[in-house]
Design an enzyme around this catalytic site. Structure first.
Site, mmCIF file in Angstrom:
data_model
loop_
_atom_site.group_PDB
_atom_site.id
_atom_site.type_symbol
_atom_site.label_atom_id
_atom_site.label_comp_id
_atom_site.label_asym_id
_atom_site.label_seq_id
_atom_site.Cartn_x
_atom_site.Cartn_y
_atom_site.Cartn_z
ATOM 1 C CG ASP A 1 -6.719 3.625 3.336
ATOM 2 O OD1 ASP A 1 -7.823 4.114 3.032
ATOM 3 O OD2 ASP A 1 -6.486 3.074 4.436
ATOM 4 N NE ARG B 1 -1.880 2.135 3.486
ATOM 5 C CZ ARG B 1 -2.368 2.651 4.612
ATOM 6 N NH1 ARG B 1 -3.573 2.301 5.041
ATOM 7 N NH2 ARG B 1 -1.672 3.498 5.328
ATOM 8 C CE1 TYR C 1 -4.114 8.067 10.996
ATOM 9 C CE2 TYR C 1 -5.144 7.043 9.087
ATOM 10 C CZ TYR C 1 -4.744 6.987 10.414
ATOM 11 O OH TYR C 1 -4.965 5.854 11.147
ATOM 12 C CD GLU D 1 -8.003 0.576 2.862
ATOM 13 O OE1 GLU D 1 -6.962 0.055 2.370
ATOM 14 O OE2 GLU D 1 -8.132 0.766 4.080
ATOM 15 C CD GLU E 1 -4.254 -2.699 6.746
ATOM 16 O OE1 GLU E 1 -5.471 -2.888 6.965
ATOM 17 O OE2 GLU E 1 -3.708 -1.590 6.858
ATOM 18 C CD1 TRP F 1 -11.853 10.601 11.133
ATOM 19 C CD2 TRP F 1 -10.294 9.587 9.869
ATOM 20 N NE1 TRP F 1 -10.675 10.638 11.788
ATOM 21 C CE2 TRP F 1 -9.692 10.032 11.051
ATOM 22 C CE3 TRP F 1 -9.509 8.937 8.922
ATOM 23 C CZ2 TRP F 1 -8.338 9.844 11.323
ATOM 24 C CZ3 TRP F 1 -8.169 8.749 9.167
ATOM 25 C CH2 TRP F 1 -7.583 9.194 10.378
ATOM 26 C CG HIS G 1 -7.002 7.055 5.352
ATOM 27 N ND1 HIS G 1 -7.015 5.876 6.052
ATOM 28 C CD2 HIS G 1 -5.713 7.245 4.983
ATOM 29 C CE1 HIS G 1 -5.803 5.374 6.125
ATOM 30 N NE2 HIS G 1 -4.989 6.177 5.478
ATOM 31 C CD GLU H 1 -9.881 1.122 7.527
ATOM 32 O OE1 GLU H 1 -9.102 0.558 6.744
ATOM 33 O OE2 GLU H 1 -9.558 2.077 8.236
ATOM 34 N NE ARG I 1 -9.478 -2.097 3.970
ATOM 35 C CZ ARG I 1 -8.417 -2.525 4.663
ATOM 36 N NH1 ARG I 1 -7.841 -3.662 4.363
ATOM 37 N NH2 ARG I 1 -7.954 -1.785 5.660
HETATM 38 O O1 KDG Z 1 -8.015 2.891 13.740
HETATM 39 C C1 KDG Z 1 -7.958 3.344 12.448
HETATM 40 C C2 KDG Z 1 -6.881 2.639 11.671
HETATM 41 O O2 KDG Z 1 -6.943 1.257 11.845
HETATM 42 C C3 KDG Z 1 -6.982 2.924 10.208
HETATM 43 O O3 KDG Z 1 -6.974 4.293 9.968
HETATM 44 C C4 KDG Z 1 -5.875 2.276 9.432
HETATM 45 O O4 KDG Z 1 -6.981 2.866 7.409
HETATM 46 C C5 KDG Z 1 -6.283 2.081 8.024
HETATM 47 C C6 KDG Z 1 -5.814 0.884 7.351
HETATM 48 O O5 KDG Z 1 -6.226 0.684 6.209
HETATM 49 O O6 KDG Z 1 -5.063 0.135 7.941
HETATM 50 MG MG MG Z 2 -7.793 1.919 5.663
#
Ligand code: KDG
Ligand code: MG
Length: 403
Positions: free
Chosen positions: A211, A148, A160, A237, A340, A403, A213, A263, A284
């Site tokens: 990702d 990733r 982030y 993602e 992951e 987020w 996010h 997630e 996920r």
């Molecule tokens: O707690 C939040 C994290 O696990 C996350 O932000 C990590 O996006 C993430 C990932 O894909 O591992």
């Molecule tokens: Mg993620």
């Protein structure tokens, strides 16, 4: 097998916070479940110790499905991250006990292995594109075949997931809430450049993931997916906030870049539309956050019907107990995609000794009975809980961004 004799909640912080449920049967078998909800850990610890643990003593540990139904349907207040993490911990601990009682690794009870190993992807990142390229190189040298890639965006500080040393990165910081500045336009301009640099340097033999996010609107996500098609991502993602299932119809109409989501999902109802309409390619959901082994298995079975493959969340805020449970599922389900892998710190690994291992790009859960993870309670007690928060992003005008 005798009944459940004890249910204990262990909160510890070996480098980061974890909430672990330990169940013990009358004849001394133990089972572990992960209940860590990053940045909101004590809410789950209280839900477990105040409301769930008192219901467990004296119950038959073999009745996993019935216990799941009791905690889900019987609570009246269904779903949500706190409730589902608590149910997940009980469910996972009961599967651990059942597999230990059978003297088998958990994957054998889930139907046995469907593959030889679990393809894993790792995180490459850096403040600049060059740093990220160096990070990809290190991961390839360590044997990963899927990576990733994230990087800092010129003009934005503290993006982030874009850190200088991905091995030291934790998705929550102890102490005060951290804030950073976000610009969607600058990000959208940057990502194709990053991916193009990675493809130019490493070619197409490495699987690449990215990702978002949850930071984009549907049309922005569609634009990003389209603009990176030539780089043949393994997946893009979390392009939009997770509650927007119908938004994926628009994204899908515009791009063939594969999409991965889940997630932050807590139940099959969070992804039922995404899966049954074929709006995503990878699901996920994590054992810890989506109701445990029993419920995630149900989600994966629904996904299989619609050609959606699995890609379980495996960040460091999911404890080794969760990672082990995911690996047993990964080995068994027919529609596995990728796992992951964000290795835990040495401190965390010492508190949770485990059988699973990484070798040549693949993870293996191990052949010991149960999940193959233990909890060193004495060591855990030396690492007390520390309040921590995931960071928050604001646009340049100060508005809180999604987020
Ligand atoms: O707690 C939040 C994290 O696990 C996350 O932000 C990590 O996006 C993430 C990932 O894909 O591992
Ligand atoms: Mg993620």
């Amino acid at each position: 097998m005798s009944t459940i004799a004890a249910a204990e909640v262990v909160v510890c912080s070996p480098g980061r916070n974890f909430v672990t449920l330990k169940l013990t049967t009358g004849d001394g078998l133990t089972g572990l479940g992960d209940a860590t909800l990053n940045g909101r850990e004590l809410a789950v610890a209280a839900y477990l110790s105040e409301h769930v643990c008192p219901l467990l003593a004296g119950r038959d540990p073999a009745r996993i499905e019935d216990t799941w139904q009791l905690l889900y349907k019987g609570a009246y207040w269904r779903r949500g991250p706190v409730t589902m993490a608590a149910i997940a911990a009980v469910d996972t601990a009961l599967w651990d006990i059942k597999a230990k009682a059978a003297g088998m690794p958990l994957y054998q009870l889930l139907g046995g292995r469907s593959r030889d190993g679990v393809l894993a992807y790792a995180h490459a990142s850096g403040e600049t594109i060059d740093d990220t390229l160096a990070s990809v190189e290190r991961l390839l040298e360590r044997g990963y075949r899927a990576v990733r890639v994230q990087s800092g965006v010129p003009g934005l500080e503290g993006v982030y997931g874009a850190v200088a040393d991905p091995r030291a990165y934790e998705p929550a910081a102890a102490g005060e809430l951290q804030e950073s500045v976000w610009s969607t336009e600058e990000y959208l301009r940057h990502v194709p450049t990053l991916l193009s640099a990675v493809r130019e340097r490493f070619g197409f033999s490495v699987d690449l993931l990215h990702d978002v996010h949850h930071r984009l609107t549907p049309i922005e996500a569609a634009r990003l997916g389209k603009s990176v098609e030539e780089h043949a991502l393994f997946w893009l993602e979390d392009p939009v906030p997770a509650e927007r299932q119908a938004a994926y119809r628009l994204i899908r109409r515009h791009t063939t870049t594969p999409l991965a989501v889940g997630e932050v999902f807590n139940s099959i109802w969070d992804c039922e539309q995404l899966i049954s309409e074929g709006l995503i390619d990878y699901i996920r959901t994590a054992v810890t956050h989506a109701g445990g082994v029993s419920h995630v298995r149900r989600i994966f079975a629904l996904a299989e019907l619609h050609d959606v493959r699995t890609g379980s969340h495996g960040a460091t805020d999911l404890s080794p107990v969760c990672l082990a449970a995911a690996l047993h599922l990964d080995l068994a389900v027919p529609n596995f995609g990728i796992q992951e892998h964000m290795p835990h710190s040495e401190q965390t690994d010492a508190v949770f000794p485990h059988d699973y291992r990484f070798e040549d790009g693949y993870l293996h859960p191990g052949e010991g009975p149960g999940l193959g993870v233990e909890l060193d309670e004495e060591l855990a007690a030396k690492h007390p809980y520390r309040r921590a928060y995931l960071p928050v992003a604001r646009r340049r005008d100060g508005t809180v961004h999604s987020w």
